[in-house]
Design a protein around this motif. Structure first.
Motif, PDB file in Angstrom:
ATOM      1  N   THR A 284      41.513  76.445 111.775  1.00  0.00           N
ATOM      2  CA  THR A 284      42.234  77.026 110.649  1.00  0.00           C
ATOM      3  C   THR A 284      41.252  77.842 109.814  1.00  0.00           C
ATOM      4  O   THR A 284      40.275  77.291 109.291  1.00  0.00           O
ATOM      5  CB  THR A 284      42.876  75.941 109.772  1.00  0.00           C
ATOM      6  OG1 THR A 284      43.753  75.146 110.559  1.00  0.00           O
ATOM      7  CG2 THR A 284      43.651  76.570 108.626  1.00  0.00           C
ATOM      8  N   LEU A 285      41.500  79.124 109.721  1.00  0.00           N
ATOM      9  CA  LEU A 285      40.641  80.002 108.925  1.00  0.00           C
ATOM     10  C   LEU A 285      41.442  80.547 107.743  1.00  0.00           C
ATOM     11  O   LEU A 285      42.655  80.769 107.840  1.00  0.00           O
ATOM     12  CB  LEU A 285      40.121  81.157 109.780  1.00  0.00           C
ATOM     13  CG  LEU A 285      39.318  80.756 111.031  1.00  0.00           C
ATOM     14  CD1 LEU A 285      38.941  82.011 111.831  1.00  0.00           C
ATOM     15  CD2 LEU A 285      38.067  79.978 110.653  1.00  0.00           C
ATOM     16  N   LYS A 286      40.753  80.772 106.635  1.00  0.00           N
ATOM     17  CA  LYS A 286      41.443  81.211 105.421  1.00  0.00           C
ATOM     18  C   LYS A 286      41.854  82.677 105.471  1.00  0.00           C
ATOM     19  O   LYS A 286      42.864  83.061 104.864  1.00  0.00           O
ATOM     20  CB  LYS A 286      40.552  80.982 104.202  1.00  0.00           C
ATOM     21  CG  LYS A 286      40.332  79.512 103.866  1.00  0.00           C
ATOM     22  CD  LYS A 286      39.513  79.384 102.587  1.00  0.00           C
ATOM     23  CE  LYS A 286      39.332  77.916 102.209  1.00  0.00           C
ATOM     24  NZ  LYS A 286      38.541  77.762 100.968  1.00  0.00           N
ATOM     25  N   GLY A 337      30.431  74.803 111.433  1.00  0.00           N
ATOM     26  CA  GLY A 337      29.766  74.866 110.142  1.00  0.00           C
ATOM     27  C   GLY A 337      28.704  75.935 110.029  1.00  0.00           C
ATOM     28  O   GLY A 337      27.924  75.961 109.066  1.00  0.00           O
ATOM     29  N   ILE A 338      28.670  76.824 111.002  1.00  0.00           N
ATOM     30  CA  ILE A 338      27.686  77.908 110.954  1.00  0.00           C
ATOM     31  C   ILE A 338      28.075  78.925 109.891  1.00  0.00           C
ATOM     32  O   ILE A 338      27.212  79.514 109.219  1.00  0.00           O
ATOM     33  CB  ILE A 338      27.570  78.568 112.349  1.00  0.00           C
ATOM     34  CG1 ILE A 338      27.028  77.544 113.356  1.00  0.00           C
ATOM     35  CG2 ILE A 338      26.664  79.799 112.314  1.00  0.00           C
ATOM     36  CD1 ILE A 338      27.070  78.000 114.808  1.00  0.00           C
ATOM     37  N   ILE A 339      29.371  79.152 109.710  1.00  0.00           N
ATOM     38  CA  ILE A 339      29.911  79.962 108.621  1.00  0.00           C
ATOM     39  C   ILE A 339      30.990  79.139 107.930  1.00  0.00           C
ATOM     40  O   ILE A 339      31.403  78.085 108.428  1.00  0.00           O
ATOM     41  CB  ILE A 339      30.494  81.303 109.133  1.00  0.00           C
ATOM     42  CG1 ILE A 339      31.663  81.023 110.096  1.00  0.00           C
ATOM     43  CG2 ILE A 339      29.416  82.157 109.796  1.00  0.00           C
ATOM     44  CD1 ILE A 339      32.439  82.268 110.506  1.00  0.00           C
ATOM     45  N   THR A 340      31.468  79.631 106.814  1.00  0.00           N
ATOM     46  CA  THR A 340      32.547  78.938 106.107  1.00  0.00           C
ATOM     47  C   THR A 340      33.899  79.368 106.656  1.00  0.00           C
ATOM     48  O   THR A 340      34.002  80.326 107.425  1.00  0.00           O
ATOM     49  CB  THR A 340      32.491  79.245 104.596  1.00  0.00           C
ATOM     50  OG1 THR A 340      32.772  80.638 104.389  1.00  0.00           O
ATOM     51  CG2 THR A 340      31.105  78.920 104.026  1.00  0.00           C
ATOM     52  N   LYS A 341      34.919  78.673 106.247  1.00  0.00           N
ATOM     53  CA  LYS A 341      36.282  79.001 106.686  1.00  0.00           C
ATOM     54  C   LYS A 341      36.743  80.335 106.110  1.00  0.00           C
ATOM     55  O   LYS A 341      37.661  80.968 106.645  1.00  0.00           O
ATOM     56  CB  LYS A 341      37.246  77.893 106.264  1.00  0.00           C
ATOM     57  CG  LYS A 341      36.963  76.526 106.894  1.00  0.00           C
ATOM     58  CD  LYS A 341      37.252  76.526 108.378  1.00  0.00           C
ATOM     59  CE  LYS A 341      37.063  75.150 108.982  1.00  0.00           C
ATOM     60  NZ  LYS A 341      37.374  75.101 110.432  1.00  0.00           N
TER      61      LYS A 341
END
Length: 613
Positions: A284-286, A337-341
């Protein structure tokens, strides 16, 4: 960074009604220019891109010293040792990379805990035994952070809190040049040239890089030509590449989107197959959606410039999301967790963000897959030492011109600097063998003696063997720097030199007036008989000749006179009376002969006076 201005597409998407014959709205036969939003403070830079082995870098001295102190890196005999200088085989290595350094469990734990690793509790056979201290974690972390931040303040004047770690990695590992001195400019957007080069320089030891002519010709001719060799190494990992002709000079100097950079680094770290096989069903990405197979939807699959036009479409239609290839890499990075959502996939990737993503990706990978270095020791050189000792034991140690310790130190330094163990072994004889050195010295000496013999033999009476024997005797007590070829040759010429050939004196012209008798013949005669004219040149600077009468006065005849030696005084014709006179036998002058008596001479005077000219 150099300028990445927003580029307006030269060739816009062409409507079907304007492009009769195209099977869709896109003419892939024309180049595509991809527009990516960039930071407002982007500035131009022409900073030189240097590439130096990690152990040889001298830049940012205060910062480098602070890092080395915390991690235990040290210089021994001019060579860098420590946890930053161990390769994936556990050997000491000065030509190391950020990728390998982050694969050292000790380094990873130090960064993760803020320096709170109790190395005394480490069991090198069990990496899980690395422990953090429990009593002073916060204090230690604060001390490490303050040390790094203070050292960075001596390098950069513009660091925000989020820039601190990226700036540290960038400065220590020389990843990208700073656009202006003392400014990190972490918010600058990277061009594709810079972003691709960053990944290469973080993962590749300093070496000669191969570049295809196709890649070079596609991107050359911009302010980023110095990045070509580095960027070319990431062509296969990049979404916009030369394989489908999407990567042109315009796109090479244009800004890279965050979606592209995440795709690039995930392919580099995890591999393309693993990325494309990633299950995104639970992701799930924002701010990013999966647009599926856009190339099929746009009817440009397998066409030239397919990736370029697909990305261009996504950037112009942000709400529709990105093609599935890009989406899988973004989803995988976010889930790990390498980048944020909140991916901000359509924005340009900045310098600070790119370095942070590189570090996060490798640290996450090693945490999952295991570390490269199976030892938590701080810069062990045991593997190299063991190899060097084994090689030493193979040698005739009585023939070695060094100690075992010196040999091992030389081996470690040479292999650390890039020489292979096989190359080192091949040069042992020439560098360390006493016998070999003596043989070489003898050959060189013989060649030298041959040369000076050939140059001087024509003026010497001795043979070559004697010449060499004399040289050895002449130089036996001299140090090499005291030996003078000139003095030796002078000595040899003095002792064995051939005599110089004397040239005959030139004949003098006979112009003197002779003394004649009454018969008119030109001759000088005495009572003993006649004598023909004789030329005689007396020895230079000597007016005294040996006579039969040692008591006779000496006399130097006038020049141009021819005189015969008689029984009286030298250099004169004398009669029986014993005093000087030219003429016939008798006491006086006759036949017109010239008297040699002084004009004021009177008979009765003492005849044995010195007569002067």
């Amino acid at each position: 960074m150099k300028a990445k201005k927003i580029i307006i597409g030269v060739f816009e998407v062409v409507l079907a009604m304007q492009m009769t014959g195209c099977k869709n709205n896109i003419d892939t036969s024309k180049p595509v220019v991809i527009d990516v939003s960039v930071s407002e403070n982007d500035i131009e830079s022409k900073a030189e891109l240097t590439w130096t082995e990690l152990g040889e870098l001298k830049t940012c001295e205060k910062m480098r010293t602070a890092v080395d102190t915390v991690f235990g890196n040290d210089i021994v005999g001019g060579v860098k040792y420590g946890p930053f200088y161990i390769d994936k085989a556990g050997n000491q290595c000065t030509n190391n990379t950020l990728k390998v350094v982050l694969g050292n469990r000790y380094v990873a734990e130090m960064f993760a805990t803020g320096g709170n690793v109790d190395i005394e509790k480490v069991d090198s056979s069990n990496l899980g035994a690395i422990e953090s201290t429990t009593d002073s974690d916060e204090d230690a972390s604060t001390a490490m952070t303050e040390s790094f931040n203070s050292s960075l303040a001596s390098v950069y004047n513009d660091l925000s809190d989020s820039d601190q770690s990226p700036a540290l990695f960038n400065a220590y590992f020389n990843l990208l040049p700073d656009s202006t001195p003392n400014y990190f400019n972490g918010g600058d957007t990277l061009s594709r040239a810079e972003a691709m080069s960053l990944v290469t320089r973080a993962t590749t030891p300093v070496q000669s890089l191969n570049v295809s002519d196709d890649f070079t010709s596609a991107v050359t001719g911009t302010d980023y030509d110095q990045y070509i060799n580095y960027a070319a190494q990431q062509n296969e990992n990049s979404y916009i590449n030369t394989n489908d002709k999407s990567l042109t000079a315009d796109n090479f100097k244009g800004a890279m989107s965050r979606a592209e950079f995440i795709y690039l680094i995930m392919n580099e770290v995890y591999g393309t197959d693993e990325v494309q096989n990633y299950d995104t069903s639970k992701t799930t990405l924002k701010d990013c959606t999966n647009a599926g197979n856009l190339s099929e939807e746009l009817k440009i699959a397998d066409s030239d410039r397919c990736n370029g036009y697909t990305l261009k479409y996504s950037l112009e239609n942000v709400d529709k999301g990105v093609t599935e290839e890009l989406y899988k890499s973004i989803a995988m990075a976010a889930d790990k967790g390498i980048i944020t959502k909140e991916t901000r996939w359509n924005e340009g990737i900045t310098k600070s963000e790119a370095i942070e993503i590189v570090v996060n990706a490798f640290m996450q990978y090693y945490d999952e897959q295991g570390y490269l270095v199976n030892s938590a020791e701080k810069g062990s050189t045991q593997a190299l030492e063991a190899a060097a000792e084994a090689l030493w034991n193979k040698q005739d140690q009585n023939d070695m011109n060094c100690t075992k310790e010196e040999f091992i130190a030389d081996y470690i330094k040479a292999v650390s600097d890039g020489m292979t163990p096989e190359e080192f072994e091949k040069q042992i004889q020439g560098k360390y063998s006493i016998k070999f050195a003596e043989e070489q010295a003898a050959k060189e000496k013989q060649a030298y003696l041959d040369q000076i013999w050939d140059e001087n033999k024509d003026k010497l009476t001795c043979d070559k063997d004697k010449f060499i024997a004399e040289y050895n005797e002449f130089t036996k007590d001299l140090k090499p720097e005291e030996i003078s070829e000139e003095k030796f040759i002078e000595y040899m010429v003095k002792k064995y030199g051939k005599p110089e050939e004397t040239k005959p004196a030139p004949a003098k012209e006979n112009n003197s007036n002779s003394n004649s008798n009454n018969g008119g013949s030109s001759s000088n005669s005495n009572g003993g008989g006649s004598s023909s004219n004789n030329n005689y040149t007396p020895p230079a600077n000597d007016n005294n000749n040996n006579n039969n009468n040692n008591d006779a006065p000496s006399y130097t005849p006038p020049s141009n006179d021819n005189n015969n030696n008689g029984g009286g005084s030298s250099n004169s014709n004398s009669n029986g009376g014993g005093f000087e006179d030219n003429g016939n036998s008798g006491g006086g002058s006759s036949g017109g002969g010239t008297s040699l008596l002084p004009p004021d001479f009177e008979w009765g005077d003492d005849p044995w006076i010195d007569v002067v000219d």
